[in-house]
Structure formats: C-alpha cells, structure tokens
Design a protein around this motif. Structure first.
Motif, mmCIF file in Angstrom:
data_model
loop_
_atom_site.group_PDB
_atom_site.id
_atom_site.type_symbol
_atom_site.label_atom_id
_atom_site.label_comp_id
_atom_site.label_asym_id
_atom_site.label_seq_id
_atom_site.Cartn_x
_atom_site.Cartn_y
_atom_site.Cartn_z
ATOM 1 N N ILE A 369 0.836 -1.207 0.000
ATOM 2 C CA ILE A 369 0.000 0.000 0.000
ATOM 3 C C ILE A 369 0.869 1.255 0.000
ATOM 4 O O ILE A 369 0.601 2.220 -0.727
ATOM 5 C CB ILE A 369 -0.951 -0.005 1.216
ATOM 6 N N PHE A 370 1.939 1.226 0.797
ATOM 7 C CA PHE A 370 2.836 2.388 0.818
ATOM 8 C C PHE A 370 3.590 2.511 -0.503
ATOM 9 O O PHE A 370 3.835 3.626 -0.986
ATOM 10 C CB PHE A 370 3.806 2.286 1.994
ATOM 11 N N LEU A 371 3.962 1.383 -1.099
ATOM 12 C CA LEU A 371 4.582 1.418 -2.419
ATOM 13 C C LEU A 371 3.608 2.001 -3.435
ATOM 14 O O LEU A 371 3.999 2.806 -4.295
ATOM 15 C CB LEU A 371 5.011 0.008 -2.843
ATOM 16 N N ALA A 372 2.344 1.629 -3.339
ATOM 17 C CA ALA A 372 1.326 2.145 -4.260
ATOM 18 C C ALA A 372 1.167 3.662 -4.129
ATOM 19 O O ALA A 372 0.825 4.340 -5.103
ATOM 20 C CB ALA A 372 -0.008 1.450 -4.005
ATOM 21 N N SER A 373 1.419 4.195 -2.930
ATOM 22 C CA SER A 373 1.324 5.649 -2.755
ATOM 23 C C SER A 373 2.387 6.369 -3.583
ATOM 24 O O SER A 373 2.184 7.512 -3.999
ATOM 25 C CB SER A 373 1.464 6.013 -1.270
ATOM 26 N N PHE A 374 3.515 5.705 -3.825
ATOM 27 C CA PHE A 374 4.561 6.276 -4.681
ATOM 28 C C PHE A 374 4.266 6.015 -6.153
ATOM 29 O O PHE A 374 4.453 6.883 -7.002
ATOM 30 C CB PHE A 374 5.932 5.695 -4.324
ATOM 31 N N GLN A 375 3.805 4.803 -6.452
ATOM 32 C CA GLN A 375 3.508 4.464 -7.846
ATOM 33 C C GLN A 375 2.382 5.324 -8.411
ATOM 34 O O GLN A 375 2.349 5.615 -9.604
ATOM 35 C CB GLN A 375 3.145 2.984 -7.958
ATOM 36 N N GLY A 376 1.459 5.723 -7.555
ATOM 37 C CA GLY A 376 0.337 6.538 -8.008
ATOM 38 C C GLY A 376 0.670 8.009 -8.162
ATOM 39 O O GLY A 376 -0.113 8.768 -8.739
ATOM 40 N N THR A 377 1.832 8.429 -7.656
ATOM 41 C CA THR A 377 2.166 9.857 -7.660
ATOM 42 C C THR A 377 3.454 10.204 -8.411
ATOM 43 O O THR A 377 3.545 11.259 -9.028
ATOM 44 C CB THR A 377 2.321 10.369 -6.216
ATOM 45 N N MET A 378 4.459 9.339 -8.362
ATOM 46 C CA MET A 378 5.759 9.667 -8.952
ATOM 47 C C MET A 378 5.709 9.955 -10.454
ATOM 48 O O MET A 378 6.431 10.840 -10.941
ATOM 49 C CB MET A 378 6.767 8.554 -8.670
ATOM 50 N N PRO A 379 4.892 9.237 -11.247
ATOM 51 C CA PRO A 379 4.858 9.548 -12.686
ATOM 52 C C PRO A 379 4.386 10.961 -13.002
ATOM 53 O O PRO A 379 4.640 11.463 -14.095
ATOM 54 C CB PRO A 379 3.873 8.503 -13.242
ATOM 55 N N SER A 380 3.706 11.620 -12.062
ATOM 56 C CA SER A 380 3.308 13.017 -12.280
ATOM 57 C C SER A 380 4.252 13.989 -11.582
ATOM 58 O O SER A 380 4.451 15.114 -12.051
ATOM 59 C CB SER A 380 1.872 13.254 -11.784
ATOM 60 N N VAL A 381 4.870 13.557 -10.475
ATOM 61 C CA VAL A 381 5.750 14.451 -9.711
ATOM 62 C C VAL A 381 7.117 14.595 -10.373
ATOM 63 O O VAL A 381 7.635 15.709 -10.508
ATOM 64 C CB VAL A 381 5.918 13.935 -8.265
ATOM 65 N N LEU A 382 7.721 13.494 -10.787
ATOM 66 C CA LEU A 382 9.082 13.547 -11.335
ATOM 67 C C LEU A 382 9.193 14.442 -12.585
ATOM 68 O O LEU A 382 10.120 15.252 -12.675
ATOM 69 C CB LEU A 382 9.582 12.133 -11.631
ATOM 70 N N PRO A 383 8.277 14.337 -13.568
ATOM 71 C CA PRO A 383 8.390 15.237 -14.729
ATOM 72 C C PRO A 383 8.211 16.707 -14.362
ATOM 73 O O PRO A 383 8.719 17.586 -15.061
ATOM 74 C CB PRO A 383 7.261 14.766 -15.655
ATOM 75 N N SER A 384 7.486 16.981 -13.264
ATOM 76 C CA SER A 384 7.224 18.366 -12.877
ATOM 77 C C SER A 384 8.463 19.069 -12.324
ATOM 78 O O SER A 384 8.466 20.287 -12.161
ATOM 79 C CB SER A 384 6.109 18.408 -11.820
ATOM 80 N N LEU A 385 9.521 18.328 -12.044
ATOM 81 C CA LEU A 385 10.734 18.927 -11.490
ATOM 82 C C LEU A 385 11.503 19.742 -12.529
ATOM 83 O O LEU A 385 12.282 20.626 -12.166
ATOM 84 C CB LEU A 385 11.664 17.838 -10.940
ATOM 85 N N PHE A 386 11.280 19.454 -13.826
ATOM 86 C CA PHE A 386 12.129 20.019 -14.870
ATOM 87 C C PHE A 386 11.326 20.857 -15.866
ATOM 88 O O PHE A 386 10.135 20.620 -16.080
ATOM 89 C CB PHE A 386 12.850 18.897 -15.619
ATOM 90 N N PHE A 387 12.031 21.805 -16.478
ATOM 91 C CA PHE A 387 11.404 22.645 -17.494
ATOM 92 C C PHE A 387 11.300 21.890 -18.821
ATOM 93 O O PHE A 387 12.065 20.955 -19.075
ATOM 94 C CB PHE A 387 12.202 23.941 -17.668
#
Length: 498
Positions: A369-387
C-alpha cells in the motif's frame, strides 16, 4: 564588456522576461480527453512490455542459466544468469542520455517509438538465440548483447513515458492519468510471471528447458507491434509543441552541460525521490520472493504466488492514489507513504516472518500500500521537477543513474547485510533509512505540482469553460516564471563571460 554595459544588458534582459508574464486565452491548452487516454494507454503498453521482460527473465533465470551457461554448475550458473540480467542496468544511464537528448530535440513521440522498437527486437532476439549446445559461447555473448540493448532502450523508455503522459494530460487530472503508467508496470510483471508459471505447469520442466522457455520472449513481438501502432497514431505533446513554436534551441552541443550546470538542484531532488521509490519498489516486487524462500524458508512457489496476488490487488490502489493526489496533493500522499513506512516497516517484517500465511500476506500488503502511494504519484511528480526544454533528458539522467545505483542494487545490498548481521529485520531498517531521507527532501525541497502547470509549460485544461478561471490568476498559472527567469539569467551571464 565593462561592468556598466553588463548591468544595463542584464537589466534589459530582466525587464524583457518580466514582460512575458502575462497570460492570454490562446496560451492555454485545451486537452482532448480521448487523446489523453490514448496517450496513457500507448505509453503504459511500452512500460508493461519492459516489466513483462523483467518478469519472464526473473522467473526463467534458472532455465536460462542451463541453456546459456551449462558449463557452470549449481549457484554459479544462476549467478551468471542474473549477472547477464543485471548488465542491462549498467547501460541504462547511457540510454537515458542518448534518448533524452533526442526527446528534447526531435520530440517525445518519435523517440518513444524508437525505444519501443529496440526493446521489442531485443526481447524477441532472446527467444531466437540458439543455445550453448548449438553455437557454444557465442550464445552467451549474444544473450549479453540482447540484454545490453534492452537496458539501453529502457533508459529512454520509462522517463520518456512519464514525460509524454505528464505533458499530454490536463493539469487537474495529471495524477490519476499518469498513475496508469505504473498500472502498466504491474500488469506487465504479473503477465510475464503468470505466463511462465502457466507454461511450466502445462509443459513440464523438460519441455520448458528444451523449447518452452522461448515462448514468453516471442510473445514480445506482437506486444511491441501493438504498442508501436498506438504510439505512431499519437499526437506530439502540447507542451513540446508550444515550446517549439516559442523558441528553437540551437545549442545542442551544450545540452548535457546546461542540465548539470543550471538544473543541478532538481537533478539532485529527483535522484533522492527515485532512490527511496526504487528501494521500496525493488524490495517488495523483486527481493521479497527470495527473502521468503532463502531467508525465511518458505517454498518458492508460495512466495511467488503471494507476490503475484499482492501485485494484482495493488493495481486499483495505484489508481486510487493517483486520483486522490489530484485532490489533496501528491506531496501529501508521498509524505503519508514515507511516514507509514517509518512506523510500520518493522511490524510488517515481523508479520512476514511469523510463519502464518495470512499474517505474511498482511505484512506484504502493508508494504504494498505504501509502495502504491509512490507508484500513483511519482509519474506526475518527477516530470514536474524540470522545465520543458530539458524535461525528457534531465528526467532520463536523474532516473536512470539513481535507479542503477540504488534500485537494482537493493536486493544485493540487503542480502549481503543479512548475511553479515544475521538479522532478518535488515530490510525494514533499510526501508526506514530511505524513508527518513525521503521525508526531509520531499518536505523541504519539493513543490506540490498537483493541479498546476508543469514547469515551463502553459496551463492545460480539459474543458473550454475552465479557461476563464485560469486567466483570473495568471501568477498561479505561471508560477514557475520567476524560477525560469533566474535560470535564463544564469545562462545569459555564462554566455556573456565567454
């Protein structure tokens, strides 16, 4: 250039940048919902194929060792088989740099088509390579080459898929739609593992060793063709097209240098995010079957079956996490997952080591469940770090370097620490250490991207009636402008000093 002239030029540059902070109706992208869904499906299929290969190779490691390394015996044979598998991680950063540069220059769509073709051909090739008995050591060399090609293509595949989905979806639905990428991860791994298990049950060990092991790799060809067809019928991302209209970057030779010189901070932040994400990911999905079998003494089939069931249950949970990240913020979801790991990792591993199947399953599900909290969010968070102009390349660099250093090594490090200490709770301590680092970085250095435009990208909405609401608050819509101005000024200063 004297100091006075330099300051005047810098002042004009800053005024020019500030004047661009207005927002017009035509600047806002209206995303077609059906086009966005097609983008999610097409990219998720490529990601599923990557993990399909991961699943079949992991489950066929013993058989592959017998086919390609028959002169080795016992565990040494298995070591050679896994070493060939691990070799792909060595070239992932190189693939990330290569395809990242292409993606930020030629476009996301065309580059993702290339990575998918390479991956499909390499995976298919493994199924066609004659065994050691036919061509000797050449078979082992060809297997290694195929794995290196897979790793090279994977270096551009996952980061490109994240970039494509993030840039193709409305700002307010980026979380839930991008989480579809990780659904592809779970579906691919389950499909690969399930096919190997089913074939072994139907054909038996002898026929699997003789020819049955090739079938899962041959299946990669039609999957690749389907994925290529879907990707070729996609449109380029609105964010990339907007960037192309606004500016043409002619300094291609400075691409890598500029990323490390002027975007080093998000690179570092991204590496930490990928670090704790991959530690938990590889711990639960890759290391855990071995932990249950070799460390705790469970039958191999029991451990594998438990992990497969856990992954199937995770699929809807990942989507739920993505859905709520759009409503309460991805940052909060990630923080909750990290805090949960700090508190419950030790209890989870105590349950896993209890010997009771139901308690083992409960312990695995807590971690999942805690892993799923990352899998559900990282694909949108990581690209947002860069221009936008460096997003594909910078994300490919940060993700692949961190994944190679920390993700792929997690099972090895944890196994070594258990052997050194004899403590079965070492995996829990390792997760807690990674989570504590993650809490600090996420809390103090990550801006929540949920519902906001990506850095360097215009706002993206799903319906035209949303445009007026965006125009009322241009500063929020262009929240990244000040940060971009500072980077542009640094680049300008560096150019002036030459």
């Amino acid at each position: 250039m004297d100091e006075k002239e330099y300051n005047q030029k810098r002042s004009r540059f800053s005024i020019k940048k500030r004047s661009k902070q207005t927002l017009h109706k035509e600047d806002i992208t209206v995303v077609d919902a059906q086009v966005a869904k097609k983008a999610v499906v097409a990219t998720a299929i490529g990601n599923a194929m990557e993990w399909f290969d991961f699943g079949i190779y992991s489950y066929l490691a013993v058989t592959i060792g017998k086919v390609f390394f028959p002169e080795m015996k016992g565990t040494v044979q298995l070591v050679y088989s896994f070493a060939t598998f691990a070799a792909a991680f060595l070239v992932r950063p190189l693939g990330g740099i290569f395809f990242g540069m292409l993606g930020d220059r030629l476009g996301r769509k065309n580059t993702l088509a290339m990575t998918l073709v390479l991956m499909a051909v390499a995976t298919l090739s493994i199924g066609l390579i004659p065994g050691y008995a036919s061509i000797g050591v050449t078979a082992s060399v060809l297997l290694l080459i195929a794995r290196l090609v897979q790793g090279f293509s994977t270096g551009g595949e996952y980061s490109g898929a994240m970039t494509f989905i993030a840039e193709s979806t409305p700002d307010k639905k980026r979380g839930v739609m991008a989480s579809g990428l990780e659904v592809g991860t779970l579906v691919g791994f389950v499909a690969g593992s399930g096919i190997v298990t089913l074939l072994t049950f139907i054909l038996g060990s002898e026929k699997m060793l003789e020819w049955g092991w090739r079938i899962p790799f041959l299946i990669a060809a039609p999957i690749g063709l389907i994925g290529l067809y879907l990707r070729n019928h996609l449109e380029e991302t609105p964010a990339f097209e907007a960037m192309e209209k606004e500016t043409k970057n002619t300094d291609k030779h400075k691409f890598i240098k500029n990323i490390f010189a002027f975007h080093w901070k998000p690179l570092m932040i991204g590496m930490i995010l990928v670090f704790f994400y991959n530690v938990v990911d590889y711990m639960v999905l890759s290391y855990m079957p071995s932990h249950l079998n070799a460390v705790l003494g469970y039958r191999e089939t029991t451990g594998l079956l438990l992990i497969l069931i856990v992954m199937l249950i995770m699929i809807p949970i990942v989507l739920i996490m993505g859905y709520y990240s759009d409503r309460i913020g991805a940052k909060r979801i990630i923080q909750g997952g990290l805090i949960g790991l700090v508190i419950l990792s030790i209890p989870s591993f105590l349950l896993i080591g209890s010997g009771n199947h139901w308690l083992v399953f409960l312990g695995l599900m807590i971690l999942a469940i805690f892993l799923a909290s990352f899998q559900g969010t990282m694909p949108s968070v990581l690209p947002s770090l860069f221009f936008t102009e460096v997003r594909y390349g910078a994300l490919a660099i940060t993700y692949n370097i961190s994944a190679s250093l920390f993700g792929g090594t997690t099972p090895l490090v944890v196994t070594w620490l258990i052997n050194m200490t004899g403590n079965h709770l070492v995996p829990a301590y390792y997760i807690i250490a990674a989570a504590l680092i993650g809490i600090l970085v996420v809390t103090y250095f990550v801006k929540d991207p949920s519902g906001r435009p990506l850095r360097g990208s215009p706002p993206a909405v799903e319906e035209k009636h949303e445009i007026q609401a965006v125009l009322k608050d241009p500063e929020e819509a262009l929240w990244w402008k000040e940060e971009k101005n500072k980077i542009d000024e640094k680049i300008e200063d560096a150019d002036d000093k030459k």
